[in-house]
Each structure stands twice: as C-alpha cells, then as structure tokens.
Design a protein around this motif. Structure first.
Motif, PDB file in Angstrom:
ATOM      1  N   GLU A 281       0.834  -1.207   0.000  1.00  0.00           N
ATOM      2  CA  GLU A 281       0.000   0.000   0.000  1.00  0.00           C
ATOM      3  C   GLU A 281       0.866   1.253   0.000  1.00  0.00           C
ATOM      4  OE1 GLU A 281      -2.480  -0.451   3.394  1.00  0.00           O
ATOM      5  OE2 GLU A 281      -3.941  -1.735   2.379  1.00  0.00           O
ATOM      6  N   SER A 282       2.060   1.150   0.597  1.00  0.00           N
ATOM      7  CA  SER A 282       2.994   2.279   0.655  1.00  0.00           C
ATOM      8  C   SER A 282       3.936   2.306  -0.552  1.00  0.00           C
ATOM      9  CB  SER A 282       3.831   2.206   1.934  1.00  0.00           C
ATOM     10  OG  SER A 282       3.008   2.137   3.087  1.00  0.00           O
ATOM     11  N   GLU A 283       3.800   1.297  -1.441  1.00  0.00           N
ATOM     12  CA  GLU A 283       4.634   1.167  -2.640  1.00  0.00           C
ATOM     13  C   GLU A 283       6.119   1.102  -2.291  1.00  0.00           C
ATOM     14  OE1 GLU A 283       3.483   4.347  -5.251  1.00  0.00           O
ATOM     15  OE2 GLU A 283       1.655   3.312  -5.881  1.00  0.00           O
ATOM     16  N   LEU A 284       6.427   0.283  -1.281  1.00  0.00           N
ATOM     17  CA  LEU A 284       7.800   0.114  -0.830  1.00  0.00           C
ATOM     18  C   LEU A 284       8.262  -1.317  -1.058  1.00  0.00           C
ATOM     19  CD1 LEU A 284       7.688   2.062   2.555  1.00  0.00           C
ATOM     20  CD2 LEU A 284       8.584   2.883   0.367  1.00  0.00           C
ATOM     21  N   GLY A 285       9.558  -1.462  -1.284  1.00  0.00           N
ATOM     22  CA  GLY A 285      10.131  -2.792  -1.409  1.00  0.00           C
ATOM     23  C   GLY A 285      10.316  -3.443  -0.053  1.00  0.00           C
ATOM     24  N   GLY A 286      10.124  -4.749  -0.004  1.00  0.00           N
ATOM     25  CA  GLY A 286      10.293  -5.468   1.250  1.00  0.00           C
ATOM     26  C   GLY A 286      10.662  -6.917   1.017  1.00  0.00           C
ATOM     27  N   VAL A 287      11.469  -7.454   1.926  1.00  0.00           N
ATOM     28  CA  VAL A 287      11.852  -8.866   1.921  1.00  0.00           C
ATOM     29  C   VAL A 287      11.556  -9.424   3.307  1.00  0.00           C
ATOM     30  CG1 VAL A 287      13.678 -10.552   1.524  1.00  0.00           C
ATOM     31  CG2 VAL A 287      13.725  -8.358   0.304  1.00  0.00           C
ATOM     32  N   LEU A 288      10.652 -10.383   3.389  1.00  0.00           N
ATOM     33  CA  LEU A 288      10.257 -10.984   4.658  1.00  0.00           C
ATOM     34  C   LEU A 288      10.675 -12.440   4.652  1.00  0.00           C
ATOM     35  CD1 LEU A 288       8.305  -8.520   4.045  1.00  0.00           C
ATOM     36  CD2 LEU A 288       6.705  -9.595   5.610  1.00  0.00           C
ATOM     37  N   ILE A 289      11.351 -12.869   5.720  1.00  0.00           N
ATOM     38  CA  ILE A 289      11.891 -14.230   5.779  1.00  0.00           C
ATOM     39  C   ILE A 289      11.339 -14.935   7.013  1.00  0.00           C
ATOM     40  CG2 ILE A 289      13.980 -15.626   5.838  1.00  0.00           C
ATOM     41  CD1 ILE A 289      15.477 -13.229   4.662  1.00  0.00           C
ATOM     42  N   SER A 290      10.795 -16.133   6.799  1.00  0.00           N
ATOM     43  CA  SER A 290      10.202 -16.923   7.879  1.00  0.00           C
ATOM     44  C   SER A 290      11.264 -17.758   8.573  1.00  0.00           C
ATOM     45  CB  SER A 290       9.120 -17.844   7.310  1.00  0.00           C
ATOM     46  OG  SER A 290       9.729 -18.909   6.588  1.00  0.00           O
ATOM     47  N   PRO A 291      10.952 -18.337   9.742  1.00  0.00           N
ATOM     48  CA  PRO A 291      11.920 -19.199  10.427  1.00  0.00           C
ATOM     49  C   PRO A 291      12.350 -20.403   9.591  1.00  0.00           C
ATOM     50  CG  PRO A 291      10.198 -18.523  11.946  1.00  0.00           C
ATOM     51  CD  PRO A 291       9.763 -18.071  10.581  1.00  0.00           C
ATOM     52  N   SER A 292      11.501 -20.851   8.655  1.00  0.00           N
ATOM     53  CA  SER A 292      11.862 -21.971   7.768  1.00  0.00           C
ATOM     54  C   SER A 292      12.591 -21.493   6.518  1.00  0.00           C
ATOM     55  CB  SER A 292      10.615 -22.761   7.377  1.00  0.00           C
ATOM     56  OG  SER A 292       9.679 -21.917   6.721  1.00  0.00           O
ATOM     57  N   LEU A 293      12.965 -20.195   6.504  1.00  0.00           N
ATOM     58  CA  LEU A 293      13.708 -19.549   5.425  1.00  0.00           C
ATOM     59  C   LEU A 293      12.909 -19.411   4.130  1.00  0.00           C
ATOM     60  CD1 LEU A 293      17.320 -20.969   5.924  1.00  0.00           C
ATOM     61  CD2 LEU A 293      16.294 -18.876   6.834  1.00  0.00           C
ATOM     62  N   ASP A 294      11.585 -19.388   4.233  1.00  0.00           N
ATOM     63  CA  ASP A 294      10.766 -18.997   3.095  1.00  0.00           C
ATOM     64  C   ASP A 294      10.934 -17.490   2.906  1.00  0.00           C
ATOM     65  OD1 ASP A 294       9.656 -21.569   2.646  1.00  0.00           O
ATOM     66  OD2 ASP A 294       8.283 -21.242   4.325  1.00  0.00           O
ATOM     67  N   VAL A 295      11.209 -17.077   1.674  1.00  0.00           N
ATOM     68  CA  VAL A 295      11.464 -15.675   1.381  1.00  0.00           C
ATOM     69  C   VAL A 295      10.281 -15.093   0.619  1.00  0.00           C
ATOM     70  CG1 VAL A 295      13.041 -14.021   0.319  1.00  0.00           C
ATOM     71  CG2 VAL A 295      13.935 -16.144   1.281  1.00  0.00           C
ATOM     72  N   HIS A 296       9.748 -13.982   1.122  1.00  0.00           N
ATOM     73  CA  HIS A 296       8.588 -13.344   0.513  1.00  0.00           C
ATOM     74  C   HIS A 296       8.966 -11.911   0.117  1.00  0.00           C
ATOM     75  CE1 HIS A 296       6.196 -16.678   2.145  1.00  0.00           C
ATOM     76  NE2 HIS A 296       6.903 -16.505   3.256  1.00  0.00           N
ATOM     77  N   PHE A 297       8.642 -11.548  -1.122  1.00  0.00           N
ATOM     78  CA  PHE A 297       8.957 -10.225  -1.640  1.00  0.00           C
ATOM     79  C   PHE A 297       7.682  -9.434  -1.898  1.00  0.00           C
ATOM     80  CE2 PHE A 297      12.342 -13.034  -3.377  1.00  0.00           C
ATOM     81  CZ  PHE A 297      13.445 -12.440  -2.763  1.00  0.00           C
ATOM     82  N   THR A 298       7.755  -8.135  -1.696  1.00  0.00           N
ATOM     83  CA  THR A 298       6.664  -7.280  -2.144  1.00  0.00           C
ATOM     84  C   THR A 298       6.823  -7.069  -3.660  1.00  0.00           C
ATOM     85  OG1 THR A 298       7.904  -5.222  -1.804  1.00  0.00           O
ATOM     86  CG2 THR A 298       6.639  -6.059   0.065  1.00  0.00           C
ATOM     87  N   LYS A 299       5.763  -6.607  -4.291  1.00  0.00           N
ATOM     88  CA  LYS A 299       5.794  -6.395  -5.742  1.00  0.00           C
ATOM     89  C   LYS A 299       6.867  -5.387  -6.132  1.00  0.00           C
ATOM     90  CE  LYS A 299       0.853  -7.387  -6.175  1.00  0.00           C
ATOM     91  NZ  LYS A 299      -0.488  -6.810  -6.486  1.00  0.00           N
ATOM     92  N   GLU A 300       7.058  -4.385  -5.314  1.00  0.00           N
ATOM     93  CA  GLU A 300       8.021  -3.324  -5.628  1.00  0.00           C
ATOM     94  C   GLU A 300       9.450  -3.838  -5.696  1.00  0.00           C
ATOM     95  OE1 GLU A 300       8.832   0.794  -6.431  1.00  0.00           O
ATOM     96  OE2 GLU A 300       6.963  -0.370  -6.357  1.00  0.00           O
ATOM     97  N   MET A 301       9.740  -4.962  -5.040  1.00  0.00           N
ATOM     98  CA  MET A 301      11.093  -5.493  -5.016  1.00  0.00           C
ATOM     99  C   MET A 301      11.578  -5.920  -6.388  1.00  0.00           C
ATOM    100  SD  MET A 301      12.678  -5.216  -2.170  1.00  0.00           S
ATOM    101  CE  MET A 301      14.050  -6.298  -2.559  1.00  0.00           C
TER     102      MET A 301
END
Length: 306
Positions: A281-301
């Motif tokens: 919603e803020s149009e910012l890039g982001g990388v979120l990593i879970s304890p199992s090392l699943d990597v999630h990116f925002t669209k802006e990334m």
C-alpha cells in the motif's frame, strides 16, 4: 575520470558505523572533514535518544509526568515520527516498550557495561496514546510514567542527518549495522549493490539488490538476544510484551532511512500478510523471511533484485 574512495568507521549506538565516499574532485582531507560532520549526527542523536543514558534528553523527559516539556526539535521529530508509525500500524509499532525491554535485560550500555534500571515504575498498559505532542510549541507531555525506546527510529534518523553532510560527493554509503543508505554511484560509476544478510549464516547473503538514493534497513530476531534469556530477542510485540516470532528477518527499502528503519520493525511485528499489505500500500520494497527460510517479496522489489 579518476574516482577516489575514502572510508572511515566509528562505533556509535551499539553498532559499527561505516561511511564510504566516492569523489572525483575532493581531497582526502576534505572527505575526512565531511565524514566527521556526518558522524557528528550519530553522536547528537545518541545524546538525545539513548535509553541507556540516564542523562539523555529522552530519559530526562520520562521523569516528567502531566507537564508539557519543551524538547530539542530533533527529539520532537523522532518521537513524532514514531507516533505516526504507531498510528499507521494500529499500535503494532509502539515507542513506549522501553520498560518491557529493560525488564528483559536490554538495558546494558554498550560502552560502560552499566545496567540502567529505571527508578520509576511504568504501567504495563502504557501506549503511544499516552504521549501528547504540541506541534506548535514543540512540547511533549506524558500522561503517565513510561520509558520510550526509539531504537527503531533513532539510528535511521541519524543516517538521514549524516547523509546531509555528504551530498556533494559523487556517491556515498552509510552503513550503520542493519541500516544502510546509498547515494549516487559506486567507484565504478554503477548503482550500488547491497546484499541482504542470511538470517542464519552471517557470512552469506540471501539475496541482493541494486539501487541508489535509497535506504535498505533490516530488522532481525538474530541480531540482539537477551543476556538473561537467549530465547528472547529484542523485537517485542507491544500488545503482548513478548517477542514476535512469525518472521526472522524483515528488510524494507525506502527513500529515507528513518522510514525504512521504523517500517522494518513494524512489519516484523505485524507478520507476513499484514506486513506485506502495508508495504505494498505504501509502494515500498520489502523482503520478509520466515523461520523456515521462506522468502517473501513485495511487488516493488522486482525493481531492485539482482
């Protein structure tokens, strides 16, 4: 055209702060003078915002209840911004977690080794709504005893202030632990390449980005553990006063370091789905990593990943 590289590293805010400048027209002496001015921003913000110094402006403020206190404009701005992020996240981010941090052992001054133990009590029900700001008069009034922790704001703020002393260079990098700001181009006249640390292997990167004139800030549960319980990290959910564990790392890209710094903490506490929603919603890039090392990116990334 020749481009010289100058670098200096100093310890501030319990982290190693490194500044690298790229210049085709300034001498080493001029570069060192500019870097000294940039480092002064870290010293100033630490003096104002440190929870680990009883004489700091923010700890002095904590001792005055129900009376508006005129504060340094920079401290006012830092607290104002923290409250804006608290409002944006519905209190998932909250600068009044200082006492909870202290009680979990996060109260040791990194230089002196002294443990700061507040002599005043802080009600467990305190929140950012107990901080009343008067923007016209630049005063702050605390409605009940509380201890503010600006750890998720102050370092990014210092990076932003430091960058003002370096804008005349062809390029520069300010690296304050997990908070990085890059400007201009590298010694090869290219965009800067920044690696995002692997949360389990310090010597590895989990992905890399290429960018300029932007901040890259990471909050991770691996960075700071409680000295009294190594299962407790410093990223505390203010609604439960317990560490949040849905993620192990969150990186945010933003135009300013204070924004990226605060939002990386806020998103870590919010968790994957609401965190990604906030960043997109803020149009910012982001990388979120879970304890199992699943990597999630925002669209802006997609605009920055190598």
């Amino acid at each position: 055209m020749r481009r010289d590289t100058f670098k200096k590293t100093v310890l501030f805010m319990d982290t190693t702060v490194s500044i690298t400048v790229i210049s085709s027209s300034y001498s080493e002496q001029q570069a060192q003078a500019s870097m000294a001015k940039a480092f002064e921003a870290f010293r100033l913000i630490e003096t104002l915002c440190s929870r680990f110094d009883e004489q700091s402006a923010i700890m002095q403020l904590s001792q005055t209840i129900n009376i508006p206190v005129a504060v340094n404009p920079l401290l006012f701005d830092a607290i104002h911004f923290a409250i804006e992020i608290a409002n944006l996240t519905g209190g998932a981010f909250d600068p009044t977690v200082g006492k909870a941090m202290e009680e979990r052992g996060f109260n040791r001054h990194y230089l002196t080794g002294e443990h700061i133990i507040s002599v005043w009590e802080s009600n467990s029900s305190v929140s950012y709504k107990d901080i009343v700001l008067d923007e016209k008069n630049k005063t702050i009034c605390l409605k009940q005893p509380l201890i503010m922790d600006l750890g998720a704001v102050a370092k990014g703020f210092a990076v932003d202030l430091a960058s003002r002393a370096l804008t005349h260079f062809d390029g520069f990098v300010i690296d304050a632990g997990g908070d990085v700001f890059v400007s201009g181009t590298s010694e090869r006249d290219e965009l800067w390449k920044i690696g995002i640390q692997h949360p389990l292997n310090r010597d590895e990167t989990i992905c890399s980005v290429q960018l300029s004139n932007m901040a890259v800030c990471t909050s991770g549960s691996y960075e700071r553990k409680s000295p009294v319980n190594d299962h407790i990290h410093h990223l505390i959910n203010p609604k439960t006063n317990e560490p949040q564990n849905e993620l192990v790392s969150c990186t945010v890209l933003a135009p300013f370091a204070m924004m990226a710094d605060a939002l990386s903490t806020a998103v870590f506490i919010l968790g994957k789905e609401p965190g990604i929603q906030l960043l997109e919603e803020s149009e910012l890039g982001g990388v979120l990593i879970s304890p199992s090392l699943d990597v999630h990116f925002t669209k802006e990334m997609e605009n920055y990943l190598l």
